[in-house]
Enzyme design. Structure first.
Site, PDB file in Angstrom:
ATOM      1  N   GLY A   1      15.007  -8.293   8.465  1.00 58.36           N
ATOM      2  CA  GLY A   1      15.919  -7.690   7.493  1.00 58.36           C
ATOM      3  C   GLY A   1      15.178  -6.696   6.614  1.00 58.36           C
ATOM      4  O   GLY A   1      14.154  -6.133   7.017  1.00 58.36           O
TER       5      GLY A   1
ATOM      6  N   GLU B   1       9.941  -9.324   9.788  1.00 61.95           N
ATOM      7  CA  GLU B   1      10.196  -8.055  10.493  1.00 61.95           C
ATOM      8  C   GLU B   1      11.092  -7.243   9.568  1.00 61.95           C
ATOM      9  O   GLU B   1      12.295  -7.496   9.474  1.00 61.95           O
ATOM     10  CB  GLU B   1      10.915  -8.310  11.819  1.00 61.95           C
TER      11      GLU B   1
ATOM     12  N   GLU C   1      15.136   4.196   4.479  1.00 60.13           N
ATOM     13  CA  GLU C   1      15.847   4.183   5.760  1.00 60.13           C
ATOM     14  C   GLU C   1      17.310   4.516   5.499  1.00 60.13           C
ATOM     15  O   GLU C   1      17.922   3.900   4.624  1.00 60.13           O
ATOM     16  CB  GLU C   1      15.839   2.781   6.343  1.00 60.13           C
TER      17      GLU C   1
ATOM     18  N   LYS D   1      20.330 -19.096  10.556  1.00 59.37           N
ATOM     19  CA  LYS D   1      21.350 -18.642   9.596  1.00 59.37           C
ATOM     20  C   LYS D   1      21.733 -17.221  10.010  1.00 59.37           C
ATOM     21  O   LYS D   1      20.991 -16.276   9.804  1.00 59.37           O
ATOM     22  CB  LYS D   1      20.805 -18.628   8.162  1.00 59.37           C
TER      23      LYS D   1
ATOM     24  N   CYS E   1      16.045  -1.060  12.971  1.00 58.98           N
ATOM     25  CA  CYS E   1      14.870  -0.896  12.115  1.00 58.98           C
ATOM     26  C   CYS E   1      13.867   0.089  12.704  1.00 58.98           C
ATOM     27  O   CYS E   1      13.112   0.715  11.980  1.00 58.98           O
ATOM     28  CB  CYS E   1      14.221  -2.250  11.867  1.00 58.98           C
TER      29      CYS E   1
ATOM     30  N   GLY F   1      12.751  -9.431   2.280  1.00 53.07           N
ATOM     31  CA  GLY F   1      11.511  -9.999   2.833  1.00 53.07           C
ATOM     32  C   GLY F   1      10.563 -10.467   1.738  1.00 53.07           C
ATOM     33  O   GLY F   1       9.932 -11.525   1.842  1.00 53.07           O
TER      34      GLY F   1
HETATM   35  O1  LIG Z   1      16.474  -3.621  14.239  1.00 51.53           O
HETATM   36  C1  LIG Z   1      15.606  -4.329  14.641  1.00 51.53           C
HETATM   37  C2  LIG Z   1      15.330  -4.714  16.055  1.00 51.53           C
HETATM   38  C3  LIG Z   1      15.356  -3.577  16.988  1.00 51.53           C
HETATM   39  C4  LIG Z   1      14.737  -3.894  18.320  1.00 51.53           C
HETATM   40  O2  LIG Z   1      14.401  -5.051  18.600  1.00 51.53           O
HETATM   41  O3  LIG Z   1      14.571  -2.960  19.102  1.00 51.53           O
END
Ligand SMILES: O=CCCC(=O)O
Length: 504
Positions: free
Chosen positions: A245, A267, A403, A189, A301, A250
């Site tokens: 996300g 994650e 964040e 999705k 993230c 989460g």
């Molecule tokens: O924002 C999440 C993933 C960032 C990354 O895989 O370096």
């Protein structure tokens, strides 16, 4: 609205890559409701495509198709799965120029970053085609005489992958690469902002020869995302959910999955500290910070959210950072030549950035660069925010607690190593941390004391297919990428115990 009503803002070498319907069982399908939602170029604010707005009623047929394919796909040998993944990998690499254009017009990131995402992403198809061949069980003699114990790894079943908009190709390939290597089938999705890149991957998966029902994509709008995701999480035949996300979402996903005691990988958010000690190589720290902080305009993230600088170099570091940012960053449409920072992907992100700067300023922070929404020429409708540096950040400010997910570098001063560890860990998150010092003993102590799933030591971004990726605390659980751990998320371990009669 029919696709013919939109003007495509780019030309592709291979226009057959573009699809605007969902993809289930190797068929391009509409939502049962026939409703559509629009896809926007964040650099201009103009809509350029629309996709089916699937709802929970569209979930059962997709899951059933993925399940019947699973019953066949799991019988393929690891080498056959590896070959399919490698073919997909080759086709994605060949379509690199076209995919980069689509990516830029969905996410807003500069073309140079879209290419970087593609190179990062094809690391996953490459890596997981190798991992397919490396899935192995064990055999050993247990404590009980006359017995042998062995374990085999089997694919868990249908996977639902809920992926974000910031790295839509990388996040799909990180999840799908591992799932398909393990022998699972998958329903992706995509985020409502970035369905077209993911549908292009589906097109290439079919071209690579994946049989029907192995790789499926259900598109949906922001409004329908919660109900469609819940239906996927709660469907009996979905055995594993993988989500990237926010921590808030989460928690919801984990709650939905708790009904069926589903295996989940989460994650989630970062709020990552970036710590610079007085003895650090300043040039190295600044260069790494620039690459990390301004990657996709701060919308990653693992970006540096709180930058801690030791008092002796605080002024010097701030000035160096300001000089480098002022000379290095050119803000504009991601497809324009020379752009090094694009827009934010959504208008909500701009509103959040404004509120973070306002809140910090009210509480005593100084804005030393940027701080405002901007409209670069010919991008008036886009979602742009200036590269921003703020100093004198304290723990009561929103930029410290949350964040920003925006191009805002927030600097805090610290005196001692103990204080740096204590303030860096003063967050519910634990994704990544970064430390810069020439003292190797201190590097080691920091590595052990920082509460994070990943620690960069004189290094910024460490993401790579071969490196385990994942957080602790409220940044989630489970690992993606890396040897064994990532594929294991999509496998069950079955134990056999055999009685051996001794006849000789
Ligand atoms: O924002 C999440 C993933 C960032 C990354 O895989 O370096």
């Amino acid at each position: 609205m029919a696709q013919e009503m939109y003007t495509l803002p780019f030309k592709l070498d291979d226009p057959s890559l573009l699809h605007f319907d969902s993809y289930v069982n190797n068929r391009w399908v509409k939502a049962q409701s026939t409703k559509q939602f629009e896809v926007t170029d964040p650099g201009t604010g103009a809509n350029w495509a629309s996709c089916p707005d699937n709802g929970p009623e569209d979930v059962p047929s997709a899951v059933e198709a993925a399940h019947s394919s699973f019953l066949e796909y799991r019988k393929q040998t690891p080498r056959q799965r590896a070959q399919l993944l490698m073919k997909w990998h080759t086709l994605i690499v060949e379509a690199r120029d076209d995919l980069a254009k689509i990516l830029t017009h969905e996410t807003g990131k500069p073309l140079v970053e879209s290419y970087a995402e593609l190179d990062y992403s094809t690391g996953f198809t490459w890596w997981f085609s190798g991992e397919a061949d490396r899935i192995q069980g064990t055999v050993f003699s247990p404590s009980m005489p006359g017995r042998r114990v062995f374990t085999v790894k089997q694919p868990i079943g249908v996977v639902a992958a809920l992926v974000p908009w910031n790295f839509p190709i990388a996040m799909v390939l990180r999840k799908a690469g591992a799932a398909l290597a393990a022998g699972c089938t998958i329903i992706v999705k995509p985020s409502p902002e970035t369905p077209i890149t993911v549908l292009a991957l589906a097109h290439l998966a079919e071209k690579a020869g994946f049989p029907p029902g192995i790789f499926n994509v259900l598109t949906t709008s922001l409004d329908n995302t919660p109900s469609l995701s819940e239906a996927l999480c709660k469907h009996d035949l979905v055995k594993k959910v993988t989500f990237t996300g926010s921590t808030r979402v989460g928690r919801l996903i984990a709650a939905h999955c708790s009904h069926g005691l589903k295996k989940v990988t989460l994650e989630l958010g970062g709020n990552c500290p970036f710590i610079v000690f007085e003895d650090a190589n300043m040039e190295q720290a600044i260069t790494q910070l620039l690459a990390l902080k301004w990657r996709h305009a701060g919308q990653a993230c693992i970006t540096a959210n709180r930058i801690f600088v030791q008092s002796g170099v605080y002024q010097k570091f701030t000035q160096m950072l300001k000089d480098r940012v002022s000379s290095a960053l050119v803000v504009g449409h991601g497809a324009d030549e020379g752009t090094t920072m694009g827009p934010l992907t959504t208008p909500q992100a701009v509103r959040k950035a404004i509120s973070h700067v306002e809140d910090a300023s009210k509480r005593g922070a100084k804005v030393v660069l940027g701080g405002k929404q901007i409209k670069p020429p010919s991008c008036e409708g886009g979602y742009f925010f200036e590269p921003t540096i703020m100093t004198d950040i304290t723990s009561d400010m929103l930029v410290f607690k949350e964040e920003s997910f925006a191009p805002i570098a927030s600097l805090c001063k610290f005196e001692t190593e103990e204080e740096a560890v204590q303030t860096a860990n003063d967050t519910s998150m634990g994704l990544a941390s970064y430390v810069f010092t020439k003292d190797v003993n201190r590097l080691w102590r920091m590595f052990e004391n920082l509460e994070a799933g990943m620690v960069g030591l004189n290094t910024g971004n460490q993401s790579a297919a071969e490196t385990p990726f994942g957080g602790i605390k409220q940044s989630g659980y489970g690992k993606e990428s890396g040897k064994d751990v990532a594929v294991n998320e999509f496998l069950i371990t079955k134990t056999g115990t055999l009685t051996v009669e001794d006849h000789f």
